[in-house]
Structure formats: structure tokens, C-alpha cells
Design an enzyme around this catalytic site. Structure first.
Site, PDB file in Angstrom:
ATOM      1  CG  ASP A 118      -1.831  -1.213   1.281  1.00 16.04           C
ATOM      2  OD1 ASP A 118      -1.863  -1.977   0.307  1.00 16.04           O
ATOM      3  OD2 ASP A 118      -2.486  -1.412   2.321  1.00 16.04           O
ATOM      4  CE  LYS A 179      -3.773  -4.435   1.246  1.00 14.38           C
ATOM      5  NZ  LYS A 179      -4.328  -3.667   2.361  1.00 14.38           N
ATOM      6  CB  CYS A 212      -1.951  -2.777   5.819  1.00 14.93           C
ATOM      7  SG  CYS A 212      -3.514  -1.941   5.448  1.00 14.93           S
TER       8      CYS A 212
END
Length: 295
Positions: A118, A179, A212
Site C-alpha cells: 500500500d 484490496k 496493514c
């Protein structure tokens, strides 16, 4: 936790049929013994699930285990027979297997995958030291290309948060996946890992450390993989969140390390054909920041 598959055992170890319903079983682990019930005909997978439900907070997920059955005819425990089904009252235990400590933490290109999490445009103004972790991420991805290491990249809700920052070259990445789940461990990622023979170690970096990165790392070790988090390539909006996440992850057995340590461990020897290129990469791209002082 990884449990060894049951194999054939002397003496059978089976139980006589006792009809339907539930069956009492004594589940033993370490110094503990806890009675519970399982459905009549329960097999290996259900026994593992029951052990996890009874002792999950005490089981080291990095260890491998074998399930054993107490056999009256031998007056001792034997490895769970292949195809065993619970048909009557019995006693089972979960036994940790020995680990060769010398293998823990070792990295080899053939058994390693890089996870880039990310690194997106909308995070740029919010994440502390974001420019530094971009630079280190570039270094890691260049090293992966030099050493032939597969790279998996995710982007959290790219429709709203943008794509991976332009400075990071994703050329050759095995998978670039959008995602909404915080963890990177998606079905597509698991399928991609299954295509790579002999994967043992994941090198994980990106944002945010306490969300995450943390959730990805915990899921990966739950699947029996060794996780290396690159401290100089992961950050959060809050340095407190980052610090406590790294401390928590280190306590679970996840390896918190640096990009230079990762790359030099992967080449391992000055005589490695890619050593000079890796060395030049490290010298050319080392950011000077206070990020590591915040670990």
C-alpha cells in the site's frame, strides 16, 4: 501453527464404534489437560481446531506439532494413526517438534518473496518519513529484481487512495492487486504463493505499520511462514502506533530488521555474482533520516 500430518502407526490406535452424537476427549498440551467433546467421527482437522480453541493463546505459531493418541495396548502415546476418527472416549495430546534454531531467520533468494504493502499517493502527506520509505522500498525492489526474488504488491482501495507512487518501479512484480481488506493475505495472494515452490520467508514493507503491515504479518506466521519486517521501510501516521506495533510483532517471533541487513543476507557472500551490484545499490540509496531511531 503447523501440525504434522498423521501417519501410519503400530497397533492401529483406533476406537470401537459407539454410535452418533458427541464423544468426550481429553486434550493434553504441555502440563495442561482439558476435557471437551467432539462430534462422533471427528478426524484430524477437527482435533487441531479443538486444540487451537482450548490452547490457542499458549501455542507458539512458529512451532510444528504432532498429534498423538494414548494407546491402551502400549500404555503410552503413539502418533495419531492415519485416517483416525474419534468413535469413543480417548485421550490425545499436542507435542511440539524440535526446530533447528540455526535455520531461523536465514534468508535465501530461492525461498523468499517480497511483499510491498500500500505505498500509495494519498498516504504521502500523512505518513511519517514517507519519502524515506519510498527510497528504501525502491532499493528493496531493485534488489529483488537483481536476485530474481518474486514481488507481490497491494494497493488499498486505489479508487479512493490512488495507485502506488510513481517513484516506485513495479516492473517485474508477480502480482499487483487492489484490496479493501487490511491484510495482504487475499485468496489471489495465497494462490500466487502456492505457485512458487519452496517459499519459506516473506520480506514485508510498506504502510501502515500498525494496521496493514501488522495484520499481514500475523496472518502469514499463522500459515507457517517466517516474516521479516523492514523497519526502515515501514511507517505510520503516528510514531507511537508504529513503535508499539513493531514491539508487539517482535514479541510474536516476527523478525524486525533493516533493508541493508536483508539484502546482504540474501547475497550472503562477497563472491556472490550480484554482490557488487547489491553493494552499489546500498551505497547509492541509503536515506539519512531519524526513522530507525523511532523503532
Amino acid at each position: 501453527m503447523a501440525a504434522a500430518e498423521p501417519g501410519a502407526a503400530p497397533g492401529g490406535g483406533g476406537c470401537a464404534p459407539a454410535g452418533g452424537g458427541s464423544v468426550p476427549v481429553l486434550f493434553c498440551f504441555s502440563v495442561f489437560a482439558r476435557p471437551s467433546n467432539v462430534p462422533h467421527g471427528a478426524g484430524y482437522e477437527l482435533l487441531i481446531q479443538k486444540f487451537l480453541s482450548l490452547y490457542g493463546d499458549q501455542i507458539d505459531v512458529h512451532r510444528k506439532f504432532v498429534v498423538q493418541l494414548f494407546a491402551e495396548e502400549w500404555s503410552q502415546y503413539i502418533d495419531l494413526p492415519k485416517g483416525f476418527l474419534v468413535n469413543e472416549r480417548c485421550k490425545v495430546r499436542l507435542v511440539p517438534l524440535q526446530i533447528q534454531i540455526t535455520t531461523l531467520g536465514n534468508l535465501t533468494p530461492s525461498s523468499t518473496v517480497f511483499f510491498c504493502c500500500d505505498m500509495q499517493e494519498r498516504f504521502r502527506p500523512a505518513i511519517k518519513y514517507f519519502g524515506d520509505i519510498i527510497s528504501v522500498s525502491q532499493r528493496l525492489l531493485q534488489g529483488a529484481r537483481l536476485l530474481g526474488i518474486p514481488v507481490i504488491v497491494t494497493e488499498q482501495y486505489p479508487k479512493g487512495l490512488g495507485s502506488t507512487v510513481q517513484e516506485i518501479d513495479l516492473t517485474g512484480a508477480k502480482l499487483v492487486l487492489p484490496k479493501t481488506k487490511f491484510s495482504m493475505v487475499l485468496p489471489e495472494v495465497e494462490a500466487a504463493l502456492a505457485e512458487i515452490p519452496g517459499v519459506r520467508s516473506i520480506v514485508l514493507f510498506g504502510v501502515e505499520t500498525h494496521v496493514c503491515i501488522q495484520q499481514t504479518a500475523l496472518e502469514l506466521i499463522g500459515r507457517g511462514l517466517e516474516v521479516h519486517i523492514v523497519a526502515d521501510a515501514t511507517s505510520s501516521r503516528s510514531m507511537m502506533d508504529r513503535m508499539f506495533a513493531l514491539e508487539r510483532l517482535a514479541r510474536t517471533g516476527i523478525i524486525v530488521t533493516t533493508s541493508e541487513a536483508i539484502l546482504l543476507q540474501l547475497v550472503a557472500d562477497k563472491e556472490h555474482p550480484k554482490f557488487k551490484e547489491i553493494q552499489n545499490l546500498i551505497k547509492a540509496s541509503a536515506p539519512e533520516s531519524g526513522l530507525l531511531s523511532k523503532v
